[in-house]
Design an enzyme around this catalytic site. Structure first.
Site, PDB file in Angstrom:
ATOM      1  N   LYS A 118       0.800  -1.263   0.002  1.00 10.91           N
ATOM      2  CA  LYS A 118       0.144   0.210  -0.203  1.00 10.91           C
ATOM      3  C   LYS A 118       0.714   1.140  -0.176  1.00 10.91           C
ATOM      4  O   LYS A 118       0.496   2.096  -1.140  1.00 10.91           O
ATOM      5  CB  LYS A 118      -0.842  -0.287   1.300  1.00 10.91           C
ATOM      6  CG  LYS A 118      -1.514   1.436   1.285  1.00 10.91           C
ATOM      7  CD  LYS A 118      -2.388   1.518   2.731  1.00 10.91           C
ATOM      8  CE  LYS A 118      -1.549   1.841   3.740  1.00 10.91           C
ATOM      9  NZ  LYS A 118      -1.403   3.384   3.769  1.00 10.91           N
ATOM     10  N   ASN A 119       1.827   1.423   0.806  1.00  4.98           N
ATOM     11  CA  ASN A 119       2.650   2.520   1.131  1.00  4.98           C
ATOM     12  C   ASN A 119       3.558   2.803  -0.293  1.00  4.98           C
ATOM     13  O   ASN A 119       3.683   3.923  -0.569  1.00  4.98           O
ATOM     14  CB  ASN A 119       3.452   2.523   2.368  1.00  4.98           C
ATOM     15  CG  ASN A 119       2.582   2.679   3.633  1.00  4.98           C
ATOM     16  OD1 ASN A 119       1.519   2.960   3.554  1.00  4.98           O
ATOM     17  ND2 ASN A 119       3.218   1.980   4.849  1.00  4.98           N
ATOM     18  N   ARG A 162      -3.735  10.152   3.514  1.00  2.00           N
ATOM     19  CA  ARG A 162      -2.627  11.089   3.720  1.00  2.00           C
ATOM     20  C   ARG A 162      -1.616  11.262   2.665  1.00  2.00           C
ATOM     21  O   ARG A 162      -0.958  12.229   2.657  1.00  2.00           O
ATOM     22  CB  ARG A 162      -1.942  10.413   5.076  1.00  2.00           C
ATOM     23  CG  ARG A 162      -0.629  10.925   5.593  1.00  2.00           C
ATOM     24  CD  ARG A 162      -0.932  12.304   6.238  1.00  2.00           C
ATOM     25  NE  ARG A 162       0.297  13.030   6.589  1.00  2.00           N
ATOM     26  CZ  ARG A 162       0.206  14.156   7.217  1.00  2.00           C
ATOM     27  NH1 ARG A 162      -0.698  14.928   7.451  1.00  2.00           N
ATOM     28  NH2 ARG A 162       1.494  14.869   7.610  1.00  2.00           N
ATOM     29  N   CYS A 196      -5.403   8.486   8.870  1.00  2.00           N
ATOM     30  CA  CYS A 196      -5.515   8.280  10.089  1.00  2.00           C
ATOM     31  C   CYS A 196      -5.427   9.232  11.152  1.00  2.00           C
ATOM     32  O   CYS A 196      -4.271   9.879  11.086  1.00  2.00           O
ATOM     33  CB  CYS A 196      -5.057   6.845  10.201  1.00  2.00           C
ATOM     34  SG  CYS A 196      -5.693   5.310   9.533  1.00  2.00           S
ATOM     35  N   ARG A 250       0.875  15.349  12.606  1.00  2.00           N
ATOM     36  CA  ARG A 250       1.827  14.935  11.696  1.00  2.00           C
ATOM     37  C   ARG A 250       2.160  16.339  10.887  1.00  2.00           C
ATOM     38  O   ARG A 250       1.546  16.303   9.579  1.00  2.00           O
ATOM     39  CB  ARG A 250       1.307  13.772  10.542  1.00  2.00           C
ATOM     40  CG  ARG A 250       0.892  12.519  11.315  1.00  2.00           C
ATOM     41  CD  ARG A 250       0.871  11.375  10.316  1.00  2.00           C
ATOM     42  NE  ARG A 250      -0.475  11.264  10.111  1.00  2.00           N
ATOM     43  CZ  ARG A 250      -1.131  10.234   9.488  1.00  2.00           C
ATOM     44  NH1 ARG A 250      -0.458   9.170   8.846  1.00  2.00           N
ATOM     45  NH2 ARG A 250      -2.444  10.191   9.057  1.00  2.00           N
ATOM     46  N   PRO A 251       2.806  17.168  11.363  1.00  2.13           N
ATOM     47  CA  PRO A 251       3.047  18.483  10.733  1.00  2.13           C
ATOM     48  C   PRO A 251       3.790  18.220   9.492  1.00  2.13           C
ATOM     49  O   PRO A 251       4.784  17.408   9.065  1.00  2.13           O
ATOM     50  CB  PRO A 251       4.072  19.127  11.789  1.00  2.13           C
ATOM     51  CG  PRO A 251       4.455  18.112  12.510  1.00  2.13           C
ATOM     52  CD  PRO A 251       3.557  16.971  12.792  1.00  2.13           C
ATOM     53  N   ASP A 282       5.888  20.973   8.380  1.00  2.00           N
ATOM     54  CA  ASP A 282       7.291  21.761   8.335  1.00  2.00           C
ATOM     55  C   ASP A 282       8.249  21.541   7.490  1.00  2.00           C
ATOM     56  O   ASP A 282       9.250  21.919   6.763  1.00  2.00           O
ATOM     57  CB  ASP A 282       7.316  22.066   9.620  1.00  2.00           C
ATOM     58  CG  ASP A 282       8.031  21.100  10.722  1.00  2.00           C
ATOM     59  OD1 ASP A 282       7.188  20.214  11.062  1.00  2.00           O
ATOM     60  OD2 ASP A 282       9.094  21.246  11.121  1.00  2.00           O
ATOM     61  N   ASP A 300       3.680   0.957  12.130  1.00  2.00           N
ATOM     62  CA  ASP A 300       2.425   0.430  11.616  1.00  2.00           C
ATOM     63  C   ASP A 300       2.396  -1.033  12.349  1.00  2.00           C
ATOM     64  O   ASP A 300       1.190  -1.372  12.121  1.00  2.00           O
ATOM     65  CB  ASP A 300       2.655   0.359  10.011  1.00  2.00           C
ATOM     66  CG  ASP A 300       2.299   1.777   9.444  1.00  2.00           C
ATOM     67  OD1 ASP A 300       1.734   2.569  10.047  1.00  2.00           O
ATOM     68  OD2 ASP A 300       2.267   1.922   8.310  1.00  2.00           O
ATOM     69  N   ARG A 354      -8.827   0.279   3.782  1.00  2.00           N
ATOM     70  CA  ARG A 354      -7.819   1.201   3.228  1.00  2.00           C
ATOM     71  C   ARG A 354      -6.554   0.643   2.792  1.00  2.00           C
ATOM     72  O   ARG A 354      -5.922   1.143   1.982  1.00  2.00           O
ATOM     73  CB  ARG A 354      -7.644   2.404   4.359  1.00  2.00           C
ATOM     74  CG  ARG A 354      -8.715   3.274   4.722  1.00  2.00           C
ATOM     75  CD  ARG A 354      -8.263   4.303   5.370  1.00  2.00           C
ATOM     76  NE  ARG A 354      -6.870   5.288   5.036  1.00  2.00           N
ATOM     77  CZ  ARG A 354      -5.996   5.166   5.847  1.00  2.00           C
ATOM     78  NH1 ARG A 354      -6.140   5.129   7.177  1.00  2.00           N
ATOM     79  NH2 ARG A 354      -4.786   5.581   5.351  1.00  2.00           N
TER      80      ARG A 354
END
Length: 414
Positions: free
Chosen positions: A22-23, A91, A115, A120-121, A123, A303, A394
Site C-alpha cells: 500500500k505505502n 494522507r 488516520c 503529522r506536521p 514543516d 504500523d 484502506r
C-alpha cells in the site's frame, strides 16, 4: 459502516501470498506524475487508499485503465491544481507535492487527511521546497511555487517517509545536484528510487541516511511491479503466532522484516527464512515478555505496533511497547481491554500483561487498529464484533478471504 464478526479459537495454518505494498504503491502513483507519459503498475491492490489516490489523479486530468490487476495511468494531460476532496481522505495525497513541483514548478492541493493517530506536521515539507527555491504557503490548501528548482543541500530534521518522497521527487527535476541528509531508509523509499531510476532519474544512496540526486530534464514512462506489503506480512505472521498456528508468507524479502522477526523469535516462535518466503510456527503460550520501541526503519515499524500488542498478551510476563512517532496510536490497546486484555497506557508506553481474551464488541479507530483488533479476536474465546472496519479496507485486500483460507472463522458485513 463495515463490521467484522470473528469466532476465535481457530488455529491458523497455510500459505499467504502478499499483496503489493500500500505505502509503496501510493508513492509510486504520485511519482508517476514526473513521467509526462503512460506508466503501467502491476498487481495493484484493490484498497480504498489506492482508489482515493486514483480519484485525485483523475481530477487532475490523468486517464486510468485497468487490465486485470495491471493499472495504466496516462499522466500526459494532468494539471498542477488539485481540488478533489479525496485529498482529505488519504494522507498520501501529500506525496503529490514533490512530483507536481518537479514537473510544473508549482502545486496546489487540499491539506491531506488519513488516520487520526497524532500530529503529522508538514514543516519538513515546507523546508524542502524552500531549500529548492520555492515559496510554500499552507492553510486549508497547500500552495508551492518557484520559477525554477535549483539543487541544494537539504537536511531533514527527522527521517520522514513523506518528506523524503517529496524531496526526492522534486530534486529529480531540479537543476544540478541535490544532497538530502537524514532521509527515510524504509524499503518503500528504495522501491520509489528503483521506479524513478527506471524512468531515467539519477539517484544514489537509497537505503542509507544520505541520497545524492543529479537533476534530469525529462523522465519517461515504464512498467513497474511494486514490492510486497511488509505490514500485511507482519499482520499474518501475528495471526499465526497468536493462534499457535504455522504457515508461510510468500513473495517477501525477509530482510525487510528483520525487526519484526526478531520480536517473534524472542516470544519463542520458530522462524525460518528463504529468498522469498518466511515460515513461522507459533505457540499457544508464548515465552516471557519483550520490550519494543518503535522507530524509523530499520527500527520496529510503528504500523506494526497495533498488530503486535494482542500477540504480547500471550506472553508469560509483562511486555512494554514504547511509541516514539505518534502520540495517539494506542486506540487498539484500549479497545483490547474490552476483550479482557490487561493493558495500561502511560503517556507513550503501553504495559501489556498476560491475559485471556474473550469475545466482545469493539471499535476500530484507524487502519492498523482494525488489523490489531482482528488479530486479537482470532485468539479470543467466543465471538467478537469489530465495528468501523471500513478503516481496514484502506490497506488490506481480501483480508477475510486470506484469513478464511488459513482456517479462521469470520465474516465481513458492509
Amino acid at each position: 459502516m463495515a463490521k467484522l464478526i470473528v469466532t476465535g479459537g481457530k488455529t491458523l495454518c497455510g500459505e499467504v501470498r502478499l499483496q503489493t505494498s500500500k505505502n509503496a504503491t501510493l508513492a509510486l502513483l504520485a511519482a508517476g506524475v514526473l513521467s509526462e507519459d503512460k506508466v503501467t503498475f502491476l498487481e495493484v491492490p484493490d484498497i480504498s487508499d489506492v482508489n482515493h489516490m486514483l480519484c485525485i489523479l483523475r481530477s487532475m486530468g490523468a486517464k486510468t485503465r485497468y487490465n486485470g490487476s495491471a493499472l495504466t495511468v496516462d499522466y500526459t494531460q494532468i494539471t498542477p491544481m488539485v481540488f478533489e476532496e479525496s485529498c482529505g481522505k488519504v494522507r498520501a495525497s501529500v506525496f503529490l507535492l514533490g512530483p507536481l513541483v518537479g514537473r510544473f514548478r508549482q502545486a496546489e492541493l487540499l491539506a491531506p487527511g488519513g488516520c487520526n493517530i497524532g500530529a503529522r506536521p508538514l514543516d519538513i515539507h515546507a523546508h524542502i521546497f524552500q531549500k529548492l527555491g520555492c515559496t510554500y504557503l499552507q492553510g486549508e490548501r497547500i500552495r508551492v511555487q518557484g520559477e525554477k528548482l535549483v539543487g541544494n543541500k537539504i537536511r531533514l530534521r527527522m527521517p520522514s517517509v513523506g518528506a523524503t518522497v517529496n524531496a526526492v521527487c522534486a530534486a529529480v527535476k531540479a537543476e544540478g545536484e541535490t544532497v538530502i541528509e537524514n532521509v527515510a531508509r524504509e524499503p518503500e523509499i528504495c522501491d520509489l528510487v528503483a521506479f524513478l531510476r527506471k524512468m531515467g532519474a539519477k539517484i544514489q544512496g537509497e537505503g542509507t541516511p544520505q541520497m545524492i540526486i543529479q537533476g534530469v530534464k525529462k523522465l519517461h514512462g515504464t512498467t513497474y511491479l511494486p514490492q510486497r506489503d511488509r505490514i500485511e506480512g507482519g499482520t499474518f505472521l501475528a495471526a499465526m503466532a497468536i493462534t499457535g498456528g504455522e504457515g508461510v508468507i510468500l513473495g517477501v524479502k525477509p530482510s525487510y522484516f528483520s525487526p519484526v522477526l526478531e520480536i517473534f523469535l524472542k516470544t519463542a516462535c520458530k522462524i525460518q527464512c528463504e529468498d522469498d518466503k518466511i515460515y513461522i510456527r507459533g505457540k499457544k503460550s508464548l515465552a516471557k515478555g519483550v520490550s519494543i520501541k518503535t522507530g524509523p526503519y530499520p527500527g520496529f515499524p510503528t504500523d506494526m505496533q497495533s498488530v503486535m500488542i494482542p500477540v504480547l498478551t500471550k506472553c508469560s510476563s509483562q511486555s512494554t511497547l514504547t511509541e516514539t512517532l505518534f502520540e495517539n496510536r494506542f486506540s487498539c490497546a484500549l479497545e483490547l481491554t474490552k476483550m479482557g486484555a490487561n493493558i495500561s497506557v502511560q503517556k507513550n508506553v503501553a504495559f501489556i500483561r498476560p491475559s485471556c481474551l474473550y469475545g466482545a464488541t469493539v471499535t476500530a479507530k484507524d487502519l492498523r487498529a482494525a488489523a490489531g483488533l482482528a488479530v486479537g479476536a482470532l485468539a479470543a474465546e467466543g465471538e467478537s464484533e469489530i465495528l468501523e472496519m471500513e478503516h481496514l479496507l484502506r490497506g488490506y485486500e481480501n483480508f477475510q478471504g486470506k484469513l478464511s483460507a488459513l482456517g479462521a472463522k469470520l465474516e465481513m458485513f458492509y
